[in-house]
Motif scaffolding. Sequence first.
Motif, short mmCIF file in Angstrom:
data_model
loop_
_atom_site.label_atom_id
_atom_site.label_comp_id
_atom_site.label_asym_id
_atom_site.label_seq_id
_atom_site.Cartn_x
_atom_site.Cartn_y
_atom_site.Cartn_z
N SER A 59 0.84 -1.20 0.00
CA SER A 59 0.00 0.00 0.00
C SER A 59 0.87 1.25 0.00
N LYS A 60 0.46 2.23 -0.77
CA LYS A 60 1.19 3.49 -0.86
C LYS A 60 0.31 4.64 -0.38
N PRO A 61 0.92 5.73 0.10
CA PRO A 61 0.14 6.88 0.56
C PRO A 61 -0.76 7.42 -0.56
N VAL A 62 -1.98 7.78 -0.18
CA VAL A 62 -2.94 8.27 -1.18
C VAL A 62 -2.85 9.78 -1.39
N PHE A 63 -1.98 10.45 -0.65
CA PHE A 63 -1.93 11.91 -0.71
C PHE A 63 -1.75 12.42 -2.14
N GLN A 64 -0.67 12.01 -2.80
CA GLN A 64 -0.40 12.53 -4.13
C GLN A 64 -1.44 12.05 -5.14
N GLU A 65 -1.77 10.77 -5.11
CA GLU A 65 -2.72 10.20 -6.07
C GLU A 65 -4.09 10.87 -5.97
N THR A 66 -4.54 11.08 -4.73
CA THR A 66 -5.85 11.70 -4.53
C THR A 66 -5.88 13.13 -5.04
N LEU A 67 -4.88 13.91 -4.69
CA LEU A 67 -4.87 15.31 -5.13
C LEU A 67 -4.70 15.43 -6.64
N THR A 68 -3.93 14.55 -7.24
CA THR A 68 -3.78 14.57 -8.69
C THR A 68 -5.12 14.27 -9.36
N SER A 69 -5.85 13.30 -8.81
CA SER A 69 -7.17 12.97 -9.34
C SER A 69 -8.14 14.12 -9.15
N LEU A 96 -2.55 25.61 -8.49
CA LEU A 96 -2.70 24.53 -7.52
C LEU A 96 -1.75 23.39 -7.84
N ALA A 97 -1.61 23.07 -9.11
CA ALA A 97 -0.71 21.99 -9.53
C ALA A 97 0.74 22.32 -9.16
N ALA A 98 1.11 23.59 -9.27
CA ALA A 98 2.47 24.00 -8.92
C ALA A 98 2.71 23.83 -7.42
N GLU A 99 1.70 24.14 -6.61
CA GLU A 99 1.84 23.95 -5.17
C GLU A 99 1.99 22.47 -4.83
N LEU A 100 1.17 21.63 -5.46
CA LEU A 100 1.25 20.19 -5.21
C LEU A 100 2.61 19.65 -5.62
N LYS A 101 3.13 20.10 -6.74
CA LYS A 101 4.45 19.65 -7.21
C LYS A 101 5.53 20.00 -6.19
N ALA A 102 5.47 21.21 -5.63
CA ALA A 102 6.46 21.63 -4.64
C ALA A 102 6.37 20.77 -3.38
N LEU A 103 5.16 20.46 -2.94
CA LEU A 103 4.97 19.60 -1.76
C LEU A 103 5.48 18.19 -2.04
N ASP A 104 5.16 17.67 -3.22
CA ASP A 104 5.59 16.32 -3.60
C ASP A 104 7.12 16.21 -3.58
N GLU A 105 7.78 17.22 -4.08
CA GLU A 105 9.25 17.20 -4.13
C GLU A 105 9.84 17.20 -2.72
N LYS A 106 9.21 17.93 -1.81
CA LYS A 106 9.65 17.91 -0.41
C LYS A 106 9.48 16.52 0.18
N ILE A 107 8.30 15.94 -0.01
CA ILE A 107 7.99 14.62 0.55
C ILE A 107 8.94 13.56 0.01
N ALA A 108 9.25 13.64 -1.27
CA ALA A 108 10.11 12.64 -1.91
C ALA A 108 11.50 12.57 -1.28
N GLY A 109 11.93 13.65 -0.66
CA GLY A 109 13.24 13.69 -0.02
C GLY A 109 13.25 13.14 1.39
N HIS A 254 5.81 29.56 7.08
CA HIS A 254 6.19 29.02 8.38
C HIS A 254 6.45 27.51 8.34
N PHE A 255 5.66 26.78 7.55
CA PHE A 255 5.65 25.31 7.65
C PHE A 255 6.35 24.59 6.49
N PHE A 256 6.46 25.23 5.34
CA PHE A 256 6.97 24.51 4.16
C PHE A 256 8.38 23.97 4.38
#
Length: 259
Positions: A59-69, A96-109, A254-256
């Motif tokens: 099982s993989k996290p649904v965060f990215q898949e859900t938001l992309t959908s 919105l897609a640009a924000e998600l991409k930035a979050l995804d790149e953070k998570i990937a690290g 503050h949080f990014f």
Amino acid sequence: LNKAGFASKVYCTINNGYFYGFIDGVTLTVDTIRDPLISPIIARAIAGMHAKIPQNAESKPVFQETLTSWLSQVPATFENGKLSALNSVVTSRDDLAAELKALDEKIAGHPELRVGFCHNDLLLGNVIFNNDKKTISFIDYEYGNTNYLSFDIGNHFDEYAGVENPDYSLYPDKSYQLRWLRFYLEEYHACRDMAEVTQEDVVQLYNQVNFFALCGHLWWGIWAIIQSQNSDIDFDFADYARLRMQEYMKQKKHFFNLL
């Protein structure tokens, strides 16, 4: 969920829902969620859910898949109609897609992020407190799935603001969170037979949780945009989307970079 002790027995299903057992207790408010007797019980209950509900190893996290959908269902621009209120914060799906991409790149690290079963919608109305038994139960698992455990907690902290008229000044401060997160980690470690919780463990989780609290605003902001186009519920989803995206932009600085 029922077998693991985290949901009532389901008696039957229907086309658009199901019937399950009654849970005795009261839903929480912006005041009771902070009660020093109740909040540690909530922290331990969430930890138990995260630690005890079995997950498929694949099982993989649904965060990215859900938001992309969800993004694929969002209008390209917000120039017209109810969504025009969003233009003061974001102007298009591409934003919105640009924000998600930035979050995804953070998570990937950060491969150390813990993953497991998450409720994914721990708003006040989905948390039931039984005063006689001093227990916490959760309801409405419709968004329940594999996800980052820190997302579940950060999203829960976002919900301290309430829903009808959210007040994000009620977001819990650092000292409150550090106490809460220690209760959570002590229970999680006990359930998993892990080593004693250290202050470093608590601080690391604090940083992860607040990053994912930011993610929670994007998650529900995009969700609300879709609801504004499709829902018959008497609620101003467009304005709620604006509020969530406004808070996302406010807290980003503050949080990014906490992750």
